[in-house]
Design a protein around this motif. Structure first.
Motif, mmCIF file in Angstrom:
data_model
loop_
_atom_site.group_PDB
_atom_site.id
_atom_site.type_symbol
_atom_site.label_atom_id
_atom_site.label_comp_id
_atom_site.label_asym_id
_atom_site.label_seq_id
_atom_site.Cartn_x
_atom_site.Cartn_y
_atom_site.Cartn_z
ATOM 1 N N GLY A 61 0.803 -1.216 0.000
ATOM 2 C CA GLY A 61 0.000 0.000 0.000
ATOM 3 C C GLY A 61 0.839 1.270 0.000
ATOM 4 O O GLY A 61 2.070 1.227 0.085
ATOM 5 N N HIS A 62 0.151 2.393 -0.071
ATOM 6 C CA HIS A 62 0.822 3.700 -0.206
ATOM 7 C C HIS A 62 0.666 4.564 1.038
ATOM 8 O O HIS A 62 0.913 5.761 1.000
ATOM 9 N N ASP A 64 1.654 4.947 5.295
ATOM 10 C CA ASP A 64 2.512 4.470 6.377
ATOM 11 C C ASP A 64 1.741 3.471 7.235
ATOM 12 O O ASP A 64 0.552 3.667 7.516
ATOM 13 N N TRP A 87 6.337 0.305 7.861
ATOM 14 C CA TRP A 87 6.438 0.480 6.414
ATOM 15 C C TRP A 87 6.281 1.961 6.088
ATOM 16 O O TRP A 87 5.306 2.601 6.459
ATOM 17 N N PRO A 89 6.235 4.019 2.809
ATOM 18 C CA PRO A 89 6.251 3.999 1.343
ATOM 19 C C PRO A 89 6.851 5.242 0.708
ATOM 20 O O PRO A 89 7.314 5.200 -0.432
ATOM 21 N N HIS A 90 6.827 6.353 1.456
ATOM 22 C CA HIS A 90 7.384 7.608 0.932
ATOM 23 C C HIS A 90 8.643 8.013 1.691
ATOM 24 O O HIS A 90 9.131 9.127 1.519
ATOM 25 N N PRO A 101 11.299 4.418 -0.278
ATOM 26 C CA PRO A 101 10.440 3.447 0.413
ATOM 27 C C PRO A 101 11.292 2.461 1.211
ATOM 28 O O PRO A 101 12.234 1.864 0.683
#
Length: 240
Positions: A61-62, A64, A87, A89-90, A101
């Protein structure tokens, strides 16, 4: 009589050989992650860390997301009380350093309830970034500008590649709160894991820790092509 002896021998050997312990699997992406620990023949901590299935790298997914990974139940591993896999992602600050990421992996010396009380805001900001005794600091580590809620004050390794003209792949951070170390944090990029690269680095330790227990002198990232598992390993422990 001989059959009984052989059964006892097999059971004894199995008990001796079974020195690896696992935490409960937690769903991550399309796979899972879990903690592990292994003991040496004398019962000391040999390795500990996190296993991430290769499928977990898909479907993340996109947004946190933080996953709490239970420690193995059958053994106590001082000073560790809480493990999280985060996680990003950005990525996150600082810009153009950790904005790829990646996964943050926190090995806390405090409980979840204690961690959740950390805000690093308002009056707690001064507590979060309180001056740290030199005996708890690591050579060539530097503080970030401010603390992070539900984490603490991160200190980064100035000798790591990302601060010396190299692309960020993996690194190792120390975390503090109220002038004491409260977590260890390996960080590994999604790209590094996806490439199935094996790598390691030696770790520098402070002169002392306020919490007695095992502290690693080496950090490894490995990939098992048969089991399709990524392993983030802390090892070569020194006991304080």
């Amino acid at each position: 009589m001989w059959l009984k002896f052989l059964i006892l021998l097999v059971v004894s050997h199995s008990a001796f050989a079974s020195q690896e312990f696992w935490g409960k699997k937690v769903s991550v992406g399309k796979g899972y992650a879990r903690t592990f620990a292994s003991l040496d023949k004398d019962g000391g901590l040999k390795e500990m860390g996190i296993v991430i299935s290769h499928k977990a790298l898909d479907g993340l997914g996109h947004m946190d997301k933080s996953y709490e990974l239970p420690l193995p139940k059958k053994i106590s591993i001082p000073p560790y009380k809480l493990v999280t896999l985060d996680w990003n992602p950005h990525g996150h600050e600082p810009e153009n350093v950790y904005t790829l990421p990646h996964f943050d992996m926190h090995f806390y010396f405090i409980t979840k309830a204690q961690r959740d009380q950390i805000s690093c805001m308002d009056a707690d900001a001064a507590v979060c970034t309180k001056e740290i005794p030199s005996k708890y600091l690591v050579s060539n580590y530097a503080p970030t500008p401010a603390g992070v809620p539900k984490m603490g004050w991160h200190w980064v390794d100035l000798l790591s590649g990302e601060f010396n003209g190299e692309k960020f792949t993996k690194t190792y951070i120390y975390g503090y709160y109220n002038a004491k170390p409260i977590f260890l944090e390996p960080m590994v990029t999604w790209e590094y894991l996806a490439s199935k690269t094996n790598g390691s680095q030696n770790l520098r330790l402070p002169k002392s820790f306020p919490q007695s227990g095992y502290y690693p002198k080496k950090f490894k990232v490995t990939y098992d092509s048969q089991k399709k598992l990524h392993k983030i390993v802390l090892k070569h422990f020194k006991r304080f």
